[in-house]
Design an enzyme around this catalytic site. Structure first.
Site, short mmCIF file in Angstrom:
data_model
loop_
_atom_site.label_atom_id
_atom_site.label_comp_id
_atom_site.label_asym_id
_atom_site.label_seq_id
_atom_site.Cartn_x
_atom_site.Cartn_y
_atom_site.Cartn_z
N SER A 1 0.83 -1.20 0.00
CA SER A 1 0.00 0.00 0.00
C SER A 1 0.86 1.25 0.00
O SER A 1 1.97 1.26 0.54
CB SER A 1 -0.89 0.00 1.25
N TYR B 1 -2.30 -0.56 10.03
CA TYR B 1 -2.48 -1.11 8.69
C TYR B 1 -1.23 -0.91 7.86
O TYR B 1 -0.72 -1.84 7.23
CB TYR B 1 -3.68 -0.45 8.01
#
Length: 357
Positions: free
Chosen positions: A128, A153
């Site tokens: 990401s 995350y």
């Protein structure tokens, strides 16, 4: 190739599965259909893929289940793995950190172990843009520092990159990590900004813009993500024979491991994004400007030159085109059953490019 796609009922997973099936690949799907968001949307994505490209084996198991994953690999022995299953969401990680420990770390370890015991030609895994964290030096390059993630995350995705490298080094697993930049398009997740914004605008509700709407994002249309994935699949990384141990390049290695950004290098101000979405919906947006939220990265912009050099392609779909495809799907899936009037039919008449049969 016989390709295992984890998260096959997810947003990127469903689009990837459809593309691979249409190109004649044998696909094995895996998804746990959890309730992080409405499982009915996941079921609908699977039906969409099956209606467009035919049936495929889909295992309703969790990557956290070591034994079931081992049995799947032993039975099918995939040539390649596209690992998209993960616990997503930045803000959700503030309240539910163990979901990220279980899925993104323990689950990824199980997958690496399966690839070690049943060698694959190529493991592609989702990372990401959030790994860049506190780094404000844009456009982000794979060579930039990612030592300061701003959410669990993001930390879990950075950990995935390191875990994959260790298995590439120890066991020779060719692994490619892809740092996705704000992916959007038809069949997107309900917790993502296009869905949240479109829903608020359509129902006349205030639209929450954090950081007072001053964010910029490198929005990347789903077709461009899938095109990159498909082109990378037959190109597993090899060891970089010129890798310098004294001055290490963070994006390559002496092991068969590689990182790529996937973004368009065209950051869009969030208010411009909202204005474009509202125009395509033919409605007005009511803005509620709020402070910056913990874990949020202020601006994102991808340097995707390495990806272009590797596959001769970088994301190119314009925001107007991509959002028009998204709005057409959003209206057909969410608005028609609710009998919400369509104000600007012509602006939203495009079918999602190459995705709806």
């Amino acid at each position: 190739m016989k390709t295992l796609v984890t998260g096959a009922a997810g947003f990127i997973g469903a689009h990837t599965t459809l593309r691979l099936l249409r190109e004649g690949h044998e696909v094995i799907g895996l998804d746990n259909f959890n309730d992080y968001y409405d499982p009915q949307l996941k079921e609908a994505r699977v039906r969409w893929v099956q209606e467009a490209a035919g049936d495929f084996p889909l295992y309703r198991i969790d990557v956290e289940d070591h034994d079931e994953l081992e049995r799947l690999f032993a039975k099918h022995r995939p040539d390649a793995v596209i690992h998209l299953a993960a616990q997503a969401g930045v803000r959700y990680s503030l309240d539910n950190p163990r979901a990220y420990l279980d899925s993104n770390l323990a689950g990824f370890l199980n997958l690496l172990e399966a690839c070690r015991r049943h060698p694959v030609q190529h493991l592609i895994f989702a990372s990401s843009s959030s790994v860049y964290g506190a780094n404000h030096c844009t456009p982000y390059s794979e060579r930039h520092n990612t030592d300061h993630p701003l959410s669990l995350y993001a930390a879990s995705k950075k950990a995935n990159e390191a875990m994959a490298h260790s298995y590439s080094h120890l066991f020779g697993i060719p692994a490619t990590g892809l740092r996705f930049f704000t992916v959007y398009g038809p069949w997107g997740r309900p917790d993502m900004s296009p869905m949240l914004f479109a829903s608020a605008i359509s129902h006349g509700q205030p639209l929450k813009l954090f950081n007072h709407g001053e964010h910029q994002r490198d929005f990347t249309y789903i077709d461009d993500i899938v095109e990159s994935l498909v082109r990378l699949l037959p190109q597993p990384p090899s060891a970089n024979q010129y890798w310098n141990h004294g001055d290490p390049d963070p994006s390559t290695s002496a092991a068969p491991w590689r990182l790529y950004n996937i973004g368009g290098n065209r950051p869009v101000h969030l208010r411009v994004y909202v204005d474009t979405l509202a125009r395509l919906l033919g409605l007005q947006a009511q803005l509620q400007l709020l402070p910056l939220q913990p874990g949020d990265v202020i601006n994102t912009c991808a340097d995707a030159s390495a990806l272009e050099e590797a596959i001769g392609f970088t994301p190119q779909t314009s925001l107007d085109e991509g959002l028009a495809h998204f709005v057409a799907w959003f209206r057909s899936y969410y608005l028609r059953p609710l009998n919400i009037p369509v104000v600007n039919e012509q602006a939203c008449s495009l079918e999602p490019k190459g995705e709806i049969a």
